[in-house]
Motif scaffolding. Sequence first.
Motif, PDB file in Angstrom:
ATOM      1  N   VAL A 104       0.983  -1.034   0.014  1.00 39.34           N
ATOM      2  CA  VAL A 104      -0.099  -0.124   0.018  1.00 39.34           C
ATOM      3  C   VAL A 104       0.839   1.374   0.086  1.00 39.34           C
ATOM      4  O   VAL A 104       2.075   1.023  -0.087  1.00 39.34           O
ATOM      5  N   ASP A 136      -2.718   5.876   2.419  1.00 36.59           N
ATOM      6  CA  ASP A 136      -3.814   4.895   2.456  1.00 36.59           C
ATOM      7  C   ASP A 136      -4.277   4.299   3.539  1.00 36.59           C
ATOM      8  O   ASP A 136      -5.361   3.881   3.656  1.00 36.59           O
ATOM      9  N   CYS A 184      -8.137   5.006   4.268  1.00 39.00           N
ATOM     10  CA  CYS A 184      -9.041   4.542   3.407  1.00 39.00           C
ATOM     11  C   CYS A 184      -9.917   3.443   4.004  1.00 39.00           C
ATOM     12  O   CYS A 184      -9.153   2.354   4.286  1.00 39.00           O
ATOM     13  N   LEU A 190     -10.013   0.443   1.813  1.00 40.33           N
ATOM     14  CA  LEU A 190      -8.764  -0.591   1.826  1.00 40.33           C
ATOM     15  C   LEU A 190      -8.931  -1.540   3.215  1.00 40.33           C
ATOM     16  O   LEU A 190      -8.571  -2.554   3.378  1.00 40.33           O
ATOM     17  N   SER A 241      -7.415   4.939  -1.292  1.00 45.79           N
ATOM     18  CA  SER A 241      -6.525   4.105  -1.735  1.00 45.79           C
ATOM     19  C   SER A 241      -6.728   3.504  -3.265  1.00 45.79           C
ATOM     20  O   SER A 241      -7.887   2.983  -3.471  1.00 45.79           O
TER      21      SER A 241
END
Length: 312
Positions: A178, A182, A185, A188, A304
Amino acid sequence: MVLQTDPTQSSSPAAISITIILFAIVTYLLYKFVLSPEPTEPTAARNTTSSVIPHATPTSQSSTRRANSHNNVTSNATGDEYFSCGTHRHPSHLDPPEKWDRSTSLSKYLSSGIVPFRSTHAAGYETNLQKESPENEVISNNRKDRARIFAKLFSLTAPDHGKKKPPPNRGANIVVTVYPMDAGCKKLQKALMLLGTYYNLFVLVDGVGLGGKPKEHREFVTKFREEMLNANKEGSESMHLNSLILPPHRIILLSTSAGRVAFVRQLSGVELIVDGDEKVTKELERFGHRVLVYPKVVGGDGSSALGKFLIP
């Protein structure tokens, strides 16, 4: 006439005895409190409802304690488990057998130095939640969501490989890359939660171009782990990504692409790598690894790239 005495013979037997006794006392104290430390927490403290992950598999009677502990990233083990001298260490994400004797080593439960998925809290996480709340149908709902993610993820084919392979079996070691932005998120986090309750998950953070000094990197990793694992969110839903599903030490920041390649090669038994860098993909494929490349396009909402790809 002046008599000269030998200085080596000036010490009396009493002084020698006192010196020996003092030396023995110092030696004992050094061994007792430095070389062989005792656990600092009493046994009773481990039985209280604190933010400590329980040793045994959580049951319906321990739901309150687990709810208080699964968002705590830093307190994943009891005090005596941090000692590496004089006692055996207990990895925080390891779910030891009920009849485990704490005076014995847990090394026989490891596979090439890695805690296997079947021995982690993540392996039974969904089952335990289902037992506590049968009406929620946790396993059924997650199975449907996971199937959708698998359909997206394994629709990807590695470069120059026209034939699609089936997903790895449950409990396989997988590595997902990742990016620094991120952590927050939700898409994610949900995808990693579904992967982490099915596979032995490791997350690499691509720190290429991040800059800064080592101290700043350590501070970044700490904040990244806390945000991704919802560490500071009280009353968070049970099926959010947390430290029971993904242990904090399995989120690793690597500042170079070569570092990601080296990490995967040194990690034994990796069956799948999910990355957004084709250069890393080609390098790992040279060594026989199975790698899936996801598109790195990020939407205007700051989601993400991997999260938006798996959960549109």
